[in-house]
Design an enzyme around this catalytic site. Structure first.
Site, short mmCIF file in Angstrom:
data_model
loop_
_atom_site.label_atom_id
_atom_site.label_comp_id
_atom_site.label_asym_id
_atom_site.label_seq_id
_atom_site.Cartn_x
_atom_site.Cartn_y
_atom_site.Cartn_z
N SER A 293 0.86 -1.19 0.00
CA SER A 293 0.00 0.00 0.00
C SER A 293 0.90 1.23 0.00
O SER A 293 2.08 1.14 0.33
CB SER A 293 -0.89 0.01 1.24
OG SER A 293 -0.11 0.19 2.38
N ASP A 294 0.37 2.38 -0.40
CA ASP A 294 1.18 3.59 -0.30
C ASP A 294 1.15 4.05 1.17
O ASP A 294 0.32 3.59 1.96
CB ASP A 294 0.70 4.69 -1.25
CG ASP A 294 1.82 5.70 -1.54
OD1 ASP A 294 2.85 5.68 -0.84
OD2 ASP A 294 1.66 6.52 -2.46
N TRP A 295 2.01 4.95 1.48
CA TRP A 295 2.23 5.37 2.88
C TRP A 295 0.90 5.75 3.57
O TRP A 295 0.29 6.77 3.23
CB TRP A 295 3.18 6.56 2.88
CG TRP A 295 3.55 7.07 4.23
CD1 TRP A 295 2.72 7.72 5.11
CD2 TRP A 295 4.81 6.98 4.87
NE1 TRP A 295 3.40 8.03 6.24
CE2 TRP A 295 4.70 7.60 6.12
CE3 TRP A 295 6.05 6.44 4.50
CZ2 TRP A 295 5.76 7.69 7.01
CZ3 TRP A 295 7.11 6.55 5.38
CH2 TRP A 295 6.95 7.17 6.62
N SER A 297 -1.94 4.59 3.25
CA SER A 297 -3.16 4.66 2.42
C SER A 297 -4.26 3.75 2.94
O SER A 297 -5.45 4.01 2.68
CB SER A 297 -2.84 4.35 0.96
OG SER A 297 -2.46 3.01 0.81
#
Ligand code: NOJ
Length: 754
Positions: A293-295, A297
């Site tokens: 996942s993105d930071w 997210s």
């Protein structure tokens, strides 16, 4: 006890593997690998499995004392208890080794960590920002640049990069255009592949390769109004034909991981999007790596109004196929409970863990967890010394000549009375761009230094400073709009100069993540200075530095020569001097349209025709009353010090409905040069309205003065087909326009029926 049993079992399997004959080795190894990781999985507790799905940001200087209290202490305990699978933003062999030692020696199963970092356009040595590199249209150079980045970062303990960003984007307001390949999915797919190949090499287990990440899946580049993190709302035709192809291209070359994105896509946060991650990515495309996942997210799904709380976010993300949680703490805090109560099936967790373990295995970390921790290699890697030539080469190829009236460029090295103006000309920091985690501040060769290195004599007037406080990665850049000192001195000196090189543009920290802009002109006093200098002396060469297309209308109208130089990285000044003084004939072409006005955005060449394309002398056609529809400089545009003539376009078909295209390109000027010959198609009538032009081929050829190169293309159904509204790839027979030329506007055209 369990640890040594597990490792013994794995060792047994590995020994069996090595005793296999050569022919059977590959197949056997695949089966055995599966077995080894599954065996390991079967030994893991739920807590350990969730640990593998958890990534923490580096939380403590591992070479210093062990934390004793606070959140670092908690994270340290998680690490020791096998509750962490990966760390990001940790680098340097000593640091990585210390942390890996904890994972391998102190946790029950000894599973190694994977260390991720944003290695975006180099590490210690910086190549041009990715958008700039793409302007070279040189896939080999782009691959080499990623290879160099992997060499440097892997020598510092890193084994995973969060690159390439393959988000297609049509909006220069969005600050992250600097990190991608621009507006075109065909070019973006080829560039994505080249970068993945560069990072990963052909054997991930070598100590000089990095696992790559295709990001951000999906739609992040379509942030509404170009405002970072904003919602993206796109129809299925755009999703399938424009946004997804570069991701698919990366999967085709076995990219190890995919990062999802912060945005909602059509109302669903990408991190919680089952359709994208399970159905398309892992289902239809058969992606075998894992999704990070993105930071934060996963946690941000609460703010999106899609999850009730962090536990709900963990459930949604895990069910949707997000395998590893970057810094949301959602999995580590809530996934076990969610599984126990039946909200997330254990098979999803097992699938995620197997995917993660297999990438670790492919990196050779089970064989040797310290493979990337070779202190001697870290110390002996020459960084800038050996890599300078490489990044200088790609930097000069990335420069785009936008205008060159009366052949003002190239300048002669013995040109008298050159005046350089502009704060950016002396800047050693801004040309590094905003993504430069591994490199040291102020390590770019400035433009002034580049000229000195060529032994060119010149005088210099900085004019007003561009920024009024030191710029950083996390804070808004503070532009100097107050202090005009230096302005008058620059204008006065300009009166008596023979040639003026003005270096203007954005600061490197004005583009990148969280750096959207609504004004795309020169910030601060720069435009004013340009006009004041021009009023006293018109012999100006404008060197533009920017992380995105800027609006250059005034300059285009008044200044005789303009170079777009992006942020070119460590060798900036040398590369710019090479082009200014004719040691390199510019060959770059724009990977994004340069708009005339912010009001035109989003702007892209491969647009639909509309029902009223016009022009008309009445108002009832698709246009603006106060501005042209067209960009100032179109996609694919870029001049050279020589001239090319295109002739003899031939378009035929073979027995299997491939279109065979050839064209002659003659160098009719005096300089040897490289030209990017571009092929576009239009499917004239289809069951889905198709763009008026779509890039489907290009070749960069080197041509001597007076010589002709015949460039040939074969256009197959793969290029002629498209995804329909259901996401099905279809080819529909009929008329196709075939267009070839030096950019997306000046094209020779023929129509052929299939
Ligand atoms: C957020 C960015 O969107 C992503 O691209 C990056 O890789 C992560 N932060 C980690 O730094």
């Amino acid at each position: 006890m369990i640890k040594s049993n597990t490792i013994l079992s794995i060792l047994f399997i590995v020994v069996t593997l090595f005793s296999c004959s050569k022919q059977t080795q590959k197949v056997t190894s695949e089966i055995v690998e599966l077995g080894a990781m599954e065996l390991l999985l079967s030994k893991m507790t739920l807590e350990e499995k969730i640990g593998q799905m958890t990534q923490y940001n580096g939380f403590w200087d591992a070479t210093g004392p062990v934390p004793e209290e606070g959140s670092s202490m908690e994270k340290y305990n998680d690490l020791k208890n096998g509750r962490v699978g990966s760390l990001l933003n940790v680098s340097g062999v000593d640091e990585v080794r210390k942390l890996q030692e904890i994972a391998v020696n102190e946790t029950r199963l000894g599973i190694p960590l994977i260390f991720g970092l944003d290695v975006i356009h180099g590490h210690k040595t910086l190549a041009p920002i990715p958008l700039g590199e793409v302007a070279s249209w040189d896939l080999e150079a782009i691959e080499k640049s990623a290879r160099m980045a992997a060499e440097e970062a892997s020598a510092r303990g890193i084994n995973w990069t969060f690159a390439p960003m393959v988000d297609i984007t049509r909006d220069a307001r969005w600050g992250r255009v600097m990190e991608g390949a621009g507006e075109d999915p065909f070019l973006g797919s080829l560039v994505g592949k080249a970068r993945v190949r560069g990072f990963q090499g052909n054997d991930l287990s070598k100590n000089n390769t990095l696992a790559a990440t295709a990001k951000h899946f999906a739609g992040y580049g379509f942030a509404e109004s170009g405002r970072d993190y904003n919602a993206a709302d796109v129809g299925s035709v755009t999703l399938f034909n424009t946004i997804l192809p570069p991701f698919k291209a990366c999967i085709d070359v076995d990219v190890a991981t995919v990062m999802n994105s912060f945005n909602t896509l059509n109302g669903i946060p990408a991190t919680g999007d089952t359709y994208l991650q399970r159905d398309i990515l892992k289902g239809e495309w058969g992606f075998k790596g894992f999704v990070i996942s993105d930071w934060g997210s996963a946690g941000e799904m609460v703010a999106h109004g899609f999850a009730k709380d962090l536990k709900d976010a963990a459930i949604i993300a895990a069910n949707a196929g997000s395998d590893m949680d970057m810094e949301s703490y959602a999995y580590i805090r809530h996934l076990a409970e969610a599984i126990e109560e039946g909200s997330v099936p254990i098979k999803y967790v097992d699938d995620a863990v197997i995917r993660i373990l297999k990438i670790k295995e492919a990196l050779g970390l089970f064989e040797d967890p310290f493979r990337y921790c070779d202190k001697e290699r870290e110390n002996s890697l020459p960084y800038h010394k050996d890599h300078a030539a490489l990044v200088r080469d790609i930097a000069k190829k990335s420069i785009v000549l936008l205008k060159n009236e009366d052949a003002l460029l190239p300048l002669k090295k013995d040109q008298k009375n050159i005046l350089v103006i502009g704060d950016l000309a002396q800047d050693k920091n801004s040309p590094l761009g905003s993504w430069r985690i591994g490199s040291d501040d102020n390590t770019a060769i400035s433009v002034n230094e580049g000229l000195e290195n060529k032994s060119v004599s010149f005088s210099y007037e900085p004019g007003p400073t561009l920024i009024s406080e030191p710029a950083t990665f996390i804070k808004e850049v503070v532009i100097n709009n107050e202090d005009k000192s230096g302005f008058d001195e620059a204008v006065n000196k300009a009166k008596s100069a023979d040639v003026i090189i003005m270096v203007l543009g954005e600061h490197g920290f004005q583009s990148g993540e969280g750096r959207s802009r609504t004004e795309l002109g020169f910030p601060g006093f720069q435009q004013q200075l340009l006009e004041a200098v021009h009023a006293v002396n018109q012999n100006i060469v404008l060197v533009v530095m920017s992380g995105r297309p800027l609006i250059l209308n005034w300059a285009d109208e008044h200044v005789p020569a303009i170079l777009e130089t992006w942020q070119l990285g460590t060798e900036t000044g040398n590369a710019i001097a090479d082009v200014l003084f004719g040691d390199y004939n510019p060959s770059g072409k724009l990977p994004m349209c340069f708009p005339r006005s912010v009001g035109q955005l989003p702007l892209y060449y491969n647009k639909l025709n509309t029902g009223r394309p016009g022009p008309s002398d009445m108002v009832f056609w698709s246009h603006y009353g106060d501005e042209s529809n067209e960009p100032l400089y179109p996609f694919g545009y870029g001049l050279s010090y020589t001239k090319y003539e295109y002739s003899n376009l031939s378009v035929t078909k073979d027995g299997t409905n491939n279109i065979l295209v050839s064209i002659d390109v003659k160098n009719v000027g005096n300089f040897e040069g490289e030209e990017v010959v571009q092929l576009y198609i239009r499917d004239v009538v289809a069951s889905v309205a198709r763009p008026i032009k779509e890039l489907k081929g290009f070749e960069k050829v080197s041509i001597n003065p007076g010589s002709v190169q015949t460039v040939k293309f074969k256009v197959t159904k793969n290029e002629l087909g498209f995804f329909n509204t259901n996401g099905k790839f279809v080819f529909e027979a009929g008329n196709f326009e075939i267009m070839v030329g030096p950019n997306s506007v000046e094209l020779e055209k023929k129509t052929i029926e299939l």
